[in-house]
Enzyme design. Structure first.
Site, short mmCIF file in Angstrom:
data_model
loop_
_atom_site.label_atom_id
_atom_site.label_comp_id
_atom_site.label_asym_id
_atom_site.label_seq_id
_atom_site.Cartn_x
_atom_site.Cartn_y
_atom_site.Cartn_z
N ASP A 183 0.87 -1.19 0.00
CA ASP A 183 0.00 0.00 0.00
C ASP A 183 0.90 1.23 0.00
O ASP A 183 1.48 1.58 1.03
CB ASP A 183 -0.90 0.03 1.24
CG ASP A 183 -1.99 -1.04 1.18
OD1 ASP A 183 -1.79 -2.05 0.49
OD2 ASP A 183 -3.04 -0.85 1.84
N LYS A 251 -6.89 3.17 -3.48
CA LYS A 251 -7.34 3.17 -2.08
C LYS A 251 -7.55 4.61 -1.64
O LYS A 251 -6.77 5.50 -2.00
CB LYS A 251 -6.26 2.47 -1.25
CG LYS A 251 -6.45 2.54 0.25
CD LYS A 251 -5.39 1.67 0.96
CE LYS A 251 -5.36 1.93 2.44
NZ LYS A 251 -4.29 1.20 3.14
N LYS A 287 -10.25 0.08 -2.72
CA LYS A 287 -10.22 -0.15 -1.27
C LYS A 287 -10.52 1.13 -0.52
O LYS A 287 -9.67 2.00 -0.40
CB LYS A 287 -8.83 -0.69 -0.86
CG LYS A 287 -8.66 -0.83 0.65
CD LYS A 287 -7.30 -1.43 1.01
CE LYS A 287 -7.04 -1.37 2.50
NZ LYS A 287 -5.69 -1.82 2.88
#
Lengths: 351, 289
Positions: A183, A251, A287
């Protein structure tokens, strides 16, 4: 249909049913690179990228918020609710990103991820455990062959304020320690000051750093920190920019700032993923992270995914929740459905 | 055309009191409340099990702060409630007279007794530990101390007949020791209970410490009795049949249950209710260290 600057989303959407749709390929696959290469003209240089991103249609903020609010009013009950709860459980990136994280805490979280409800072994396991890079090895060991992925934040999370070589080293470290997913945070400073190419190149470089020696690669999630991007237009632009640079997942947030995932922002990102898929055939995951605490919220997001992207995205491979307290609420709701009586925080773990 | 001095009547919308706020029932339902002769008084919210659930969440959230407050502080706040009640005395007298079909003088006696009871219980806040706890003699070099601790969230069914004095007599003893309460008001005369919410909201009592629900007692009590996060159950307002059902449901997570019994609410209450929702914590401490 060679993509060009003039080909806007609107046309892509209008003509999508009429033209031959490209076959869907996952963003992490080999074919995706070829598809992105077909868009190379818009990412050829700083000017082309800027013209493309600023050529994207503006976001109708009122319409977007109304749409997100409408999708949040669906009533999901009984068997559909049970299905949604279990689906949401399998989509959780169970997260601990605290300065005070200890190996013991990470191991406890991993145990919970494998077996979320000790009183009910039918509860499905979560998708991934999300930790800081130095905890990857610990998490990897604790998870063993459970099939749960280890996601690691990297690139000077959460601020992203470090030199590129440091960010790349951070990423390589995490991958070498066994992270299945990375991430990364984008450089919001660069994005907000209009240096789109820098952000683009950085994502590309991190994606390369995700490669393992055996030819496979850790999946790359790109965190926008939408709470710091000021406008919906910026969210749409950064979504396209990241997907063009090769993001496997986009995300919303780090969970470290005041504003985290909100339904409108997530809906906007889902729409960007839909349009990108229509244009290139590349499937990218989404996400939302931070601020999703209740089963009700989670189900609203699932409804949004289903209505915007449809069934293919309703799997842990393409949609995730970045959350920690959500899991307990899902478990309490699950217990309520199976026993008929309301559960309480005494019947789930404190973590 | 109306005359100049004619005013439109301003009806009061009675609402629930949950988490320090005044929501309508989640279900949107209301039911008609009448006086003893069947005259309409007001519409009261008809709570659903989801209102009960929300009230328990609010009560649990408030428990940490309320049980952690000093006994002195709790006593002060409860005394403040009595002060606020005194200021609204006339309103409560009218409501009790309507609800219970009593004469004004009898209703006045009820309300005065309720305010006095509130003061009486407020005084117990820093005294209950002396009668329910103390130093235990042990054969070893230790101090051994027992102290009463609040049990948690108490779900109380307020007495059906005594709409105000009875209500106060179940709420005050539970909260003074540090518990938080979800109280189900008298089914047929809930209005004094709902007005009590307005008093509690303006007397420094943290939101969620007392939550007032109105509606069908059996409908709201069932989910409360089965709720895993409710620690104790006061069945003052349940009839024999309902009480048995609720006790069975409450046994699942070993709630403390105070069973219904014939009560004269105007009599001296004693410490029974005060001690019913306490747990004893005993600590050993080495001597001479």
């Amino acid at each position: 249909m060679a993509a060009s600057r003039g080909m806007t989303l609107r046309y892509a959407r209008r003509y999508a049913p009429l033209v031959t749709m490209p076959i869907t390929v996952p963003a992490y696959g080999k074919e995706a690179a070829g598809r992105l290469a077909s868009m190379a003209d818009v990412t050829a240089d700083d000017g082309a990228l800027r013209r493309f991103l600023h050529g994207l249609p503006g976001v109708d903020a009122v319409g977007l918020e109304a749409r997100a609010a409408t999708l949040g009013t669906r009533s999901i009950k009984t068997t559909a609710k049970a299905y949604a709860i279990d689906l949401a459980l399998t989509m959780i990136d169970l997260t601990t990103l605290e300065g005070a994280d200890t190996p013991g805490k990470v191991r406890a979280l991993c145990a919970k991820g494998i077996n979320p409800d000790p009183t009910d072994r039918t509860a499905p396991k979560v998708a991934a455990i999300c930790v800081y890079p130095d905890m990857v090895a610990t998490a990897k060991e604790a998870l063993g062959d459970s099939g749960i992925h280890v996601a690691s934040v990297a690139t000077a999370f959460p601020a992203g304020r470090a030199a590129l070589p440091v960010k790349l080293a951070d990423t390589r470290d995490a991958v070498a320690a066994g992270a299945d997913e990375i991430d990364m945070v984008i450089d919001r400073g660069a994005f907000l000051s209009g240096r789109y190419m820098q952000v683009f190149e950085e994502i590309k470089a991190v994606k390369e750093a995700c490669a393992r020696p055996d030819g496979t690669a850790a999946h790359l999630k790109v965190i926008f920190e939408t709470g710091e991007l000021q406008t919906y237009d910026n969210v749409r632009r950064v979504s396209w920019l990241s997907m063009l640079a090769g993001a496997d997942f986009i995300k919303t947030s780090t969970g470290k700032v005041a504003v985290n995932a909100t339904p409108p922002v997530t809906l906007l990102m889902l729409e960007a993923v839909r349009d990108f898929h229509a244009a290139t055939g590349v499937q990218v995951g989404v996400k939302p992270a931070g601020g999703i605490r209740t089963t009700k919220d989670a189900i609203k997001y699932l409804v949004m995914v289903n209505e915007t992207l449809g069934e293919p995205w309703l799997t842990p491979d393409w949609f995730r929740f970045g959350a920690s307290s959500l899991l307990n609420d899902l478990l309490m709701q699950r217990q309520k459905l199976s026993t008929g009586r309301y559960s309480g925080p005494d019947y789930v773990t404190v973590d | 055309m109306s005359t100049v001095d004619a005013r439109l009547s301003v009806f009061k919308t009675y609402k629930l009191y949950v988490g320090g706020k005044f929501p309508r029932s989640e279900s949107g339902r209301v039911y008609e409340v009448t006086d003893g002769k069947g005259n309409w008084l007001a519409n009261a919210p008809l709570s659903s099990r989801k209102d009960a659930r929300d009230a328990v969440v609010a009560a649990r959230k408030a428990f940490g702060g309320w049980s952690g407050a000093t006994a002195y502080n709790r006593g002060q706040i409860l005394y403040r409630v009595a002060e606020m009640l005194e200021g609204r005395r006339d309103q409560f007298i009218a409501e009790v007279a309507d609800a219970e079909g009593r004469s004004k003088s009898k209703a006045t006696a009820q309300v005065d007794a309720a305010i006095d009871r509130w003061v009486w219980y407020a005084g117990w806040s820093d005294k209950v530990a002396q009668i329910a706890g103390g130093a235990n003699p042990v054969a070893g070099p230790y101090f051994n101390l027992s102290a009463p601790e609040p049990t948690g969230v108490v779900a109380a069914l307020a007495p059906q007949e005594s709409s105000f004095l009875g209500l106060v007599s179940v709420i005050a003893p539970a909260v003074v020791t540090g518990n938080t309460v979800v109280v189900v008001a008298s089914e047929n005369s809930p209005l004094p209970a709902l007005s009590l919410g307005e008093v509690l909201a303006t007397s420094d009592l943290p939101g969620g410490v007392v939550n007032v629900l109105s509606g069908r007692t059996a409908e709201i009590a069932a989910p409360l009795a089965a709720h895993q996060d409710v620690s104790a159950l006061d069945l003052a307002g349940a009839d024999a049949g309902l009480a048995k059902e609720l006790e069975t449901a409450a046994a699942d997570n070993l709630k403390r249950v105070l069973r219904p019994r014939a009560e004269d609410w105007s009599a001296d209450p004693g410490t029974d209710r005060l001690l019913a929702f306490l747990e004893t914590k005993t600590v050993w401490h080495p001597m001479g260290v």
